[in-house]
Design a protein around this motif. Structure first.
Motif, PDB file in Angstrom:
ATOM      1  N   ALA A 274       4.720  -6.190  -6.233  1.00 15.51           N
ATOM      2  CA  ALA A 274       4.560  -4.881  -6.228  1.00 15.51           C
ATOM      3  C   ALA A 274       5.329  -4.100  -6.903  1.00 15.51           C
ATOM      4  O   ALA A 274       4.799  -3.158  -7.765  1.00 15.51           O
ATOM      5  N   VAL A 275       6.450  -4.093  -6.760  1.00 13.23           N
ATOM      6  CA  VAL A 275       7.623  -3.177  -7.478  1.00 13.23           C
ATOM      7  C   VAL A 275       7.363  -3.676  -8.917  1.00 13.23           C
ATOM      8  O   VAL A 275       7.527  -2.690  -9.701  1.00 13.23           O
ATOM      9  N   THR A 276       7.217  -4.777  -9.250  1.00 10.29           N
ATOM     10  CA  THR A 276       7.081  -5.042 -10.777  1.00 10.29           C
ATOM     11  C   THR A 276       5.928  -4.533 -11.427  1.00 10.29           C
ATOM     12  O   THR A 276       6.131  -4.139 -12.659  1.00 10.29           O
ATOM     13  N   SER A 293       4.441   1.760  -0.409  1.00 11.35           N
ATOM     14  CA  SER A 293       5.209   0.485   0.016  1.00 11.35           C
ATOM     15  C   SER A 293       6.109  -0.130  -0.840  1.00 11.35           C
ATOM     16  O   SER A 293       7.189  -0.556  -0.661  1.00 11.35           O
ATOM     17  N   ALA A 294       5.472  -0.237  -2.032  1.00 16.54           N
ATOM     18  CA  ALA A 294       6.211  -0.727  -3.422  1.00 16.54           C
ATOM     19  C   ALA A 294       7.554   0.218  -3.672  1.00 16.54           C
ATOM     20  O   ALA A 294       8.661  -0.485  -3.976  1.00 16.54           O
ATOM     21  N   ILE A 295       7.641   1.423  -3.464  1.00 17.12           N
ATOM     22  CA  ILE A 295       8.766   2.355  -3.634  1.00 17.12           C
ATOM     23  C   ILE A 295       9.702   1.956  -2.301  1.00 17.12           C
ATOM     24  O   ILE A 295      10.988   1.889  -2.804  1.00 17.12           O
ATOM     25  N   ARG A 296       9.272   1.543  -1.143  1.00 17.64           N
ATOM     26  CA  ARG A 296      10.323   1.293  -0.222  1.00 17.64           C
ATOM     27  C   ARG A 296      10.969  -0.045  -0.564  1.00 17.64           C
ATOM     28  O   ARG A 296      12.097  -0.018  -0.265  1.00 17.64           O
ATOM     29  N   ALA A 344      18.038   5.411   2.099  1.00 11.46           N
ATOM     30  CA  ALA A 344      17.595   3.994   2.279  1.00 11.46           C
ATOM     31  C   ALA A 344      16.397   3.644   2.772  1.00 11.46           C
ATOM     32  O   ALA A 344      15.747   2.542   2.644  1.00 11.46           O
ATOM     33  N   HIS A 345      15.908   4.722   3.432  1.00  9.11           N
ATOM     34  CA  HIS A 345      14.635   4.492   4.368  1.00  9.11           C
ATOM     35  C   HIS A 345      14.588   3.169   5.309  1.00  9.11           C
ATOM     36  O   HIS A 345      13.650   2.562   5.552  1.00  9.11           O
ATOM     37  N   ASN A 346      15.854   3.064   5.743  1.00 13.89           N
ATOM     38  CA  ASN A 346      16.108   1.937   6.646  1.00 13.89           C
ATOM     39  C   ASN A 346      17.532   2.457   7.273  1.00 13.89           C
ATOM     40  O   ASN A 346      18.694   2.462   6.625  1.00 13.89           O
ATOM     41  N   GLN A 347      17.599   2.738   8.512  1.00 16.46           N
ATOM     42  CA  GLN A 347      18.903   3.458   9.123  1.00 16.46           C
ATOM     43  C   GLN A 347      19.878   2.242   9.075  1.00 16.46           C
ATOM     44  O   GLN A 347      21.081   2.503   8.949  1.00 16.46           O
ATOM     45  N   LEU A 394      13.555   0.651  11.085  1.00  9.57           N
ATOM     46  CA  LEU A 394      13.309  -0.411  10.184  1.00  9.57           C
ATOM     47  C   LEU A 394      12.885   0.295   8.806  1.00  9.57           C
ATOM     48  O   LEU A 394      13.082  -0.286   7.941  1.00  9.57           O
ATOM     49  N   THR A 395      12.254   1.436   9.031  1.00  8.35           N
ATOM     50  CA  THR A 395      11.496   1.955   7.788  1.00  8.35           C
ATOM     51  C   THR A 395      11.797   3.549   7.479  1.00  8.35           C
ATOM     52  O   THR A 395      11.369   4.033   6.529  1.00  8.35           O
TER      53      THR A 395
END
Length: 435
Positions: A274-276, A293-296, A344-347, A394-395
């Motif tokens: 999805a990122v690609t 979600s792909a951004i994350r 980072a959207h993840n602690q 986690l997110t």
């Protein structure tokens, strides 16, 4: 000033902090109240007693070590100014356990009141947002309903929608636990009111569209219900059945809204392909990223690359965001409107980028010790609270913003003291508390 008067001061200040937490417009009041809390703690003295209470707890050592590690990371940061600003934001993470872990215990009624005031404050905030959205729908004659969702919905209170959803999920878990614990003592009117309030908060959470928070709330709420059902040997089957209506309503509401359906179906884009795809669309067609979600995933990939190059020490508290942005550009990840300010959207990734493997181990230790204390004392709700924070971390980098730091610091301590007095902790587990 005697101990009783100090306890009253602590109660009033903590109440103000709880009430003002979800209103950035009056953030100054919240910050000043935290400063006053520290001043009162220092003015009270009694350092020998406070020391004896604090040294009993390994969790206090973990928290102090976590904070000091970030102070040390300032020494190898290039951006000292940014590092100092971040350290100031981290002070409540250290202050709340020191204060609440060392003062004479607040009464359970006081702690219940403080948590209740926070829930009431969140209700008022939702009411402001709903009324504003209704006003816009009736008088502004817009062609879309975007003002009912996400950050546009929370614009009246200027609070990030993810954090607001996070607060409401906590309120739901608190209300659910209270309802189950007192199901036989409450009148039908009160039970109905609490149930409707839970449904109302769930409805607002849907409008905020924070997927992780909503899923964590429903999952942990269901687990908590089952635990209470086991505890009561099945005597509350009717109550359990009524609460199970909540997830069914959530599924129905999601299916009836194209915006919500698209938002939640986007979870399937948590993969590198999805990122690609999004990266290709942006480069060739000059389109924004279509998948959050792909951004994350792109953010997590970049964070892992920074960690790979700085595994043991991290990059330092002042340089974390700068190094992450460099990696975004290196990977050719330019997000919506050229915005490159994503953390980072993840602690856990965020902490590891900042202070390396030791930092993330200390953070995990804080969660694990808090969970162990709750398990040992059979405090199911506190276990739920720890898991709720963990899942959201986690997110989201929840401890990178003042709202997340203050919420975690004040509520984790108050919740423990609601169930256990310091004397019980001292005689039964020989531990003070923080999480």
């Amino acid at each position: 000033m005697n101990e009783v008067k100090y306890n009253k001061l602590y109660f009033y200040i903590l109440s103000i902090i709880a009430i003002t937490l979800c209103y950035p417009k009056i953030n100054a009041i919240n910050n000043i109240s935290i400063i006053i809390l520290g001043i009162i703690w220092i003015a009270e003295g009694k350092w020998r007693e406070k020391k004896l209470r604090l040294i009993q707890s390994p969790i206090i050592l973990l928290v102090v070590s976590f904070f000091l590690l970030h102070v040390i990371s300032l020494l190898y940061s290039h951006n000292i100014t940014k590092g100092l600003q971040t350290l100031v934001d981290y002070i409540p993470l250290l202050l709340f356990p020191l204060v609440l872990g060392s003062i004479s215990c607040l009464k359970k009624g006081d702690i219940y009141t403080i948590v209740s005031l926070f829930i009431a404050s969140c209700f008022v905030a939702t009411f402001i947002c709903v009324l504003t959205a209704v006003k816009i729908s009736l008088w502004d004659n817009l062609q879309t309903d975007d003002h009912w969702f996400y950050d546009l919905f929370t614009r009246p209170i200027e609070l990030n929608s993810i954090y607001f959803s996070f607060f409401l999920g906590f309120c739901i878990l608190c209300l659910g636990a209270y309802l189950f614990e007192n199901i036989g003592k409450l009148s039908l009117l009160k039970r109905t009111g609490l149930f409707l309030l839970i449904i109302y908060f769930l409805g607002v959470m849907l409008l905020l569209t924070s997927r992780t928070t909503l899923i964590a709330t429903l999952l942990l709420g269901a687990i908590n219900c089952l635990l209470y059902l086991i505890k009561t040997e099945g005597r509350n089957m009717k109550a359990l059945g009524s609460l199970m209506i909540a997830p069914i309503l959530v599924v129905i509401l999601i299916s009836q809204s194209s915006f919500l359906t698209q938002r939640f179906s986007d979870i399937k884009n948590l993969n590198t392909s999805a990122v690609t795809e999004n990266l290709h669309s942006r480069q060739k067609l000059n389109l924004p990223w279509s998948s959050s979600s792909a951004i994350r995933v792109a953010i997590w990939e970049s964070s892992l690359s920074v960690i790979e190059n700085n595994f043991f020490t991290g990059v330092g508290i002042g340089d974390t965001q700068e190094e992450l942005v460099k990696m975004y550009y290196k990977n050719n990840y330019v997000f919506e409107n050229g915005y490159q300010g994503h953390n980072a959207h993840n602690q856990f990734l965020q902490t590891m980028m900042t202070s390396g493997i030791v930092g993330v181990l200390l953070l995990l230790g804080i969660f694990m010790v808090g969970f162990f204390l709750a398990w040992r004392q059979k405090n199911y709700f506190y276990m739920t609270f720890i898991l709720y924070i963990f899942l959201n971390c986690l997110t989201e980098a929840l401890l990178q913003r003042q709202k997340g730091i203050v919420f975690f610091g004040i509520m984790s301590n108050l919740l423990f003291f609601y169930f256990f007095t310091k004397q019980e902790v001292k005689t039964k587990s020989k531990m003070a508390v923080y999480s």
